[in-house]
Enzyme design. Structure first.
Site, PDB file in Angstrom:
ATOM      1  N   LYS A 120      32.895 -30.132 -45.327  1.00 36.20           N
ATOM      2  CA  LYS A 120      32.830 -29.759 -46.740  1.00 36.20           C
ATOM      3  C   LYS A 120      32.862 -30.977 -47.665  1.00 36.20           C
ATOM      4  O   LYS A 120      32.349 -30.931 -48.767  1.00 36.20           O
ATOM      5  CB  LYS A 120      33.950 -28.782 -47.086  1.00 36.20           C
ATOM      6  CG  LYS A 120      33.727 -27.427 -46.422  1.00 36.20           C
ATOM      7  CD  LYS A 120      34.703 -26.374 -46.868  1.00 36.20           C
ATOM      8  CE  LYS A 120      34.330 -25.013 -46.295  1.00 36.20           C
ATOM      9  NZ  LYS A 120      34.514 -24.955 -44.821  1.00 36.20           N
TER      10      LYS A 120
HETATM   11  C1  LIG Z   1      33.893 -24.069 -44.002  1.00 36.80           C
HETATM   12  C2  LIG Z   1      33.796 -24.392 -42.555  1.00 36.80           C
HETATM   13  C3  LIG Z   1      32.849 -23.746 -41.706  1.00 36.80           C
HETATM   14  C4  LIG Z   1      31.934 -22.654 -42.195  1.00 36.80           C
HETATM   15  O1  LIG Z   1      30.928 -23.122 -43.050  1.00 36.80           O
HETATM   16  P1  LIG Z   1      30.128 -22.099 -44.006  1.00 36.80           P
HETATM   17  O2  LIG Z   1      29.341 -22.965 -44.908  1.00 36.80           O
HETATM   18  O3  LIG Z   1      31.170 -21.299 -44.731  1.00 36.80           O
HETATM   19  O4  LIG Z   1      29.284 -21.242 -43.126  1.00 36.80           O
HETATM   20  C5  LIG Z   1      32.783 -24.150 -40.379  1.00 36.80           C
HETATM   21  N1  LIG Z   1      33.610 -25.099 -39.886  1.00 36.80           N
HETATM   22  C6  LIG Z   1      34.517 -25.739 -40.653  1.00 36.80           C
HETATM   23  C7  LIG Z   1      35.406 -26.758 -40.048  1.00 36.80           C
HETATM   24  C8  LIG Z   1      34.645 -25.401 -42.018  1.00 36.80           C
HETATM   25  O5  LIG Z   1      35.575 -26.034 -42.782  1.00 36.80           O
END
Ligand SMILES: *Cc1c(COP(=O)(O)O)cnc(C)c1O
Length: 473
Positions: A120
């Site tokens: 993120k």
């Molecule tokens: C947020 C997150 C996801 C999921 O991603 P999306 O964009 O919500 O599909 C997967 N793995 C980790 C470690 C995350 O923080």
């Protein structure tokens, strides 16, 4: 570039106008009116670019109302080895999102080398700089109100800390995050970051955010903003690393690749869809879920059936524990040919707890390259163990969800890139269970849990949160 709402009842706006808000006024999500198209000459020029040049080439198409030299500065100060060079600590590598080969045609695309060790950061760090820039230009300020179950909150706080014109009020369920996640957030000392620990679960935090945002007068008076995963700039920022991954494992633009994406809110894989729509030669987008398999069910049957909180499981890949996939609406908008009336009909039922069935469109869904699969706790443990034994690499439980499904979908002649979405040291307990070792840590994170922590504890009470915001602005 104009942005329109998936529900069709909001005016078309430019990028800077949709940057700070969340949903469109009609309840829809913003989408570019059409996708920029990149042909072989453009792809040829992009091959060989470093990450910052690539980011500029992609993002300038979407953020075209920010003067080029300003966007260039924002990108250059975001994607640096200081911020994203974690894996290269002690070395001087400037490779942002490095690709790691497990074996021929099976790769990890490392997205979690940012400050909070989850993918993120790739988008959120850019968002922090974009927010600060646009707010300064307009002489405005914002109070970001959010809810987190772990990764989003820390990623947002590390992106917004110390930024001018921005305060962050982040709600988290008291005692429900991992010790590492809690320490990451609550140990921040920045004056513009406020952590609120709520005596409740994540859904309670989410409900408070909704209640406060639904108070239009308060929202306006206190300039409440959002950084949740439906923010278009986050999706756009994520498009870049699909290009990066593609160029890293191919030699010419006639080759196709597959991407496997650990998915929750469909934000990450939505960016892959956008990259593909722009002309990047992607064969399959492999959507990998955990036990919360709303998306796997859709891509297998055409039925989209969000769950209620009683049927949302707490798993060992907690950042994928979602009951409905907010960004999924963006893909369906393309699927139904931008038919906003159809979107209002479909989400009319979803928004009141219902479901819909698009079985008749499954051929078209397949033509967009989507395939899917899911995994459970045993699968994750086995995948983490197998990967460690076979390649000597420790992966986190979310990446394991992706790799497990990738292996089911592997074509030996097509390179597969599995998106690594977090570092294993963020999920010590799961790694300890799978490998019976605790992942090592760099010096900068040793003793993180022992640092003094600070947060405001509150009951599930939207009025109390409002009061807190009022007295801290
Ligand atoms: C947020 C997150 C996801 C999921 O991603 P999306 O964009 O919500 O599909 C997967 N793995 C980790 C470690 C995350 O923080």
């Amino acid at each position: 570039m104009k942005y329109i709402s998936t529900r069709g009842n909001s005016p078309a706006l430019s990028f800077s106008d949709i940057l700070l808000g969340g949903l469109a006024p009609d309840g829809g999500l913003y989408m570019p009116k059409s996708y920029p198209q990149l042909g072989n000459p453009e792809l040829k020029a992009m091959r060989g670019m470093d990450y910052r040049d690539l980011a500029f080439a992609v993002l300038s198409l979407f953020m075209d109302d920010i003067p080029a030299e300003d966007l260039r500065d924002i990108i250059d100060k975001t994607y640096t080895s200081e911020i994203f060079g974690f894996a290269c600590e002690g070395q001087s590598s400037d490779d942002i999102t490095p690709v790691f080969m497990l074996e021929k045609n099976l790769h990890l695309l490392s997205l979690s080398n940012g400050p909070t060790l989850a993918f993120k950061d790739m988008a959120m760090q850019l968002l922090g700089n974009l927010f600060e820039y646009v707010l300064a230009k307009r002489g405005e300020t914002t109070n970001i109100l959010g809810a987190t179950s772990g990764d989003t909150g820390s990623s947002a706080e590390y992106a917004m800390r110390g930024k001018k014109g921005i305060r962050v009020f982040m709600l988290s369920p008291k005692g429900k995050m991992s010790r590492f996640q809690t320490a990451q957030m609550y140990s921040l000392k920045d004056k513009n970051i406020f952590n609120i620990a709520v005596n409740g679960v994540f859904d309670d935090c989410q409900d408070i955010v909704k209640a406060v945002s639904n108070d239009a007068k308060f929202k306006k008076a206190y300039k409440i903003g959002a950084v949740n995963s439906i923010n278009w700039a986050r999706v756009a920022a994520q498009v870049v690393y699909y290009f990066k991954g593609y160029f890293a494992v191919t030699k010419n633009n006639g080759e196709q690749v597959d991407f496997a994406v650990p998915s929750g809110n469909f934000g990450n894989v939505c960016a892959g869809h956008v990259a593909r729509m722009m002309g990047l030669p992607i064969r399959h987008l492999v959507v990998a879920t955990n036990e919360n398999d709303v998306l796997d069910e859709f891509f297998k049957t055409g039925v989209y059936r969000p769950r209620d909180s009683a049927h949302t499981f707490h798993t060992s890949s907690p950042s994928m524990d979602i009951s409905k996939a907010s960004n999924f609406e963006r893909f369906v908008f393309d699927l139904v040919g931008h038919d906003a009336a159809k979107m209002r009909e479909l989400w009319g039922s979803v928004d009141i707890g219902g479901e819909f069935d698009l079985e008749g469109l499954m051929k078209k869904v397949a033509a967009y390259g989507f395939v899917s699969g899911s995994s459970n706790h045993e699968d994750r443990m086995k995948t983490i163990r197998d990967t460690y034994e076979k390649y000597g690499v420790a992966i986190d439980p979310h990446t394991a969800d992706g790799l497990k499904v990738a292996l089911e979908q592997l074509d030996p002649n097509v390179p597969m890139l599995v998106l690594e979405t977090a570092l294993p040291l963020k999920f010590e307990d799961a790694i300890k269970e799978a490998l019976d070792v605790v992942p090592g840590r760099p010096k900068s994170l040793q003793g993180l849990e022992k640092l003094p922590q600070r947060c405001e504890v509150m009951d599930v009470d939207a009025e109390a949160v409002k009061k807190f915001i009022v007295s801290h602005t």
